[in-house]
Design a protein around this motif. Structure first.
Motif, PDB file in Angstrom:
ATOM      1  N   TRP A 188      -0.445   6.840   2.916  1.00 28.64           N
ATOM      2  CA  TRP A 188      -1.459   6.628   3.695  1.00 28.64           C
ATOM      3  C   TRP A 188      -1.477   5.767   4.728  1.00 28.64           C
ATOM      4  O   TRP A 188      -1.959   5.749   5.984  1.00 28.64           O
ATOM      5  N   LEU A 247     -10.635  -3.090   3.901  1.00 26.16           N
ATOM      6  CA  LEU A 247     -11.461  -1.755   3.518  1.00 26.16           C
ATOM      7  C   LEU A 247     -12.337  -1.884   4.769  1.00 26.16           C
ATOM      8  O   LEU A 247     -13.118  -3.027   4.665  1.00 26.16           O
ATOM      9  N   SER A 264       0.833  -1.235   0.103  1.00 26.88           N
ATOM     10  CA  SER A 264       0.015   0.109   0.096  1.00 26.88           C
ATOM     11  C   SER A 264       0.908   1.168  -0.001  1.00 26.88           C
ATOM     12  O   SER A 264       1.922   1.311   0.493  1.00 26.88           O
ATOM     13  N   PHE A 269      -5.608  -1.297   0.230  1.00 27.74           N
ATOM     14  CA  PHE A 269      -5.160  -1.399   1.313  1.00 27.74           C
ATOM     15  C   PHE A 269      -5.864  -2.789   1.673  1.00 27.74           C
ATOM     16  O   PHE A 269      -6.814  -3.347   0.905  1.00 27.74           O
ATOM     17  N   VAL A 313     -16.348  -0.331   5.965  1.00 23.27           N
ATOM     18  CA  VAL A 313     -17.457   0.487   5.656  1.00 23.27           C
ATOM     19  C   VAL A 313     -18.334   0.457   6.464  1.00 23.27           C
ATOM     20  O   VAL A 313     -18.572  -0.508   7.347  1.00 23.27           O
ATOM     21  N   SER A 326      -6.753  -5.908  -3.976  1.00 19.63           N
ATOM     22  CA  SER A 326      -7.977  -4.816  -3.542  1.00 19.63           C
ATOM     23  C   SER A 326      -7.441  -3.365  -3.853  1.00 19.63           C
ATOM     24  O   SER A 326      -6.418  -3.004  -4.309  1.00 19.63           O
ATOM     25  N   ASP A 327      -8.302  -2.492  -3.600  1.00 17.67           N
ATOM     26  CA  ASP A 327      -8.338  -1.184  -4.158  1.00 17.67           C
ATOM     27  C   ASP A 327      -7.118  -0.492  -3.737  1.00 17.67           C
ATOM     28  O   ASP A 327      -6.307   0.225  -4.396  1.00 17.67           O
ATOM     29  N   ASN A 342      -1.042  -5.856   0.250  1.00 21.19           N
ATOM     30  CA  ASN A 342      -2.685  -6.141  -0.178  1.00 21.19           C
ATOM     31  C   ASN A 342      -2.299  -7.132  -1.423  1.00 21.19           C
ATOM     32  O   ASN A 342      -1.205  -7.088  -2.205  1.00 21.19           O
TER      33      ASN A 342
END
Length: 94
Positions: free
Chosen positions: A68, A85, A64, A82, A87, A79-80, A76
């Motif tokens: 951040w 994730l 990552s 990280f 939510v 995944s996006d 990772n």
């Protein structure tokens, strides 16, 4: 084994090394393994667009962005950005 409505079952062997390829995740291009033409056709038929199924190559870690994560080396895969994730129910409702 993958199953979907109206489709024959797709049997995959994830313990076999398939053809080496690259996958793009946002601005990253990462090594991956293509899972073959049968898997590609299965996903293409079911989702209605030309697709390839790939799996992550664990020999090439994807880290990552430290902008951040600071000093934390957060690994990772596809995944996006990280490995975890989060939510909330409120954001999903919105």
């Amino acid at each position: 084994v993958l199953r979907a409505p109206g489709m024959l079952s797709l049997h995959l062997h994830v313990d076999r090394v398939e053809a080496a390829t690259k996958a793009r995740v946002w601005d990253d291009e990462v090594p991956a393994y293509d899972m073959g033409d049968t898997a590609a056709q299965w996903f293409t038929d079911f989702l209605g667009q030309k697709l390839r199924l790939v799996r992550f190559d664990p020999e090439h870690p994807r880290v990552s962005d430290t902008a951040w994560t600071g000093d934390v080396k957060a690994l990772n895969q596809f995944s996006d950005g990280f490995p975890l994730l989060v939510v909330s129910e409120a954001s999903l409702a919105d």
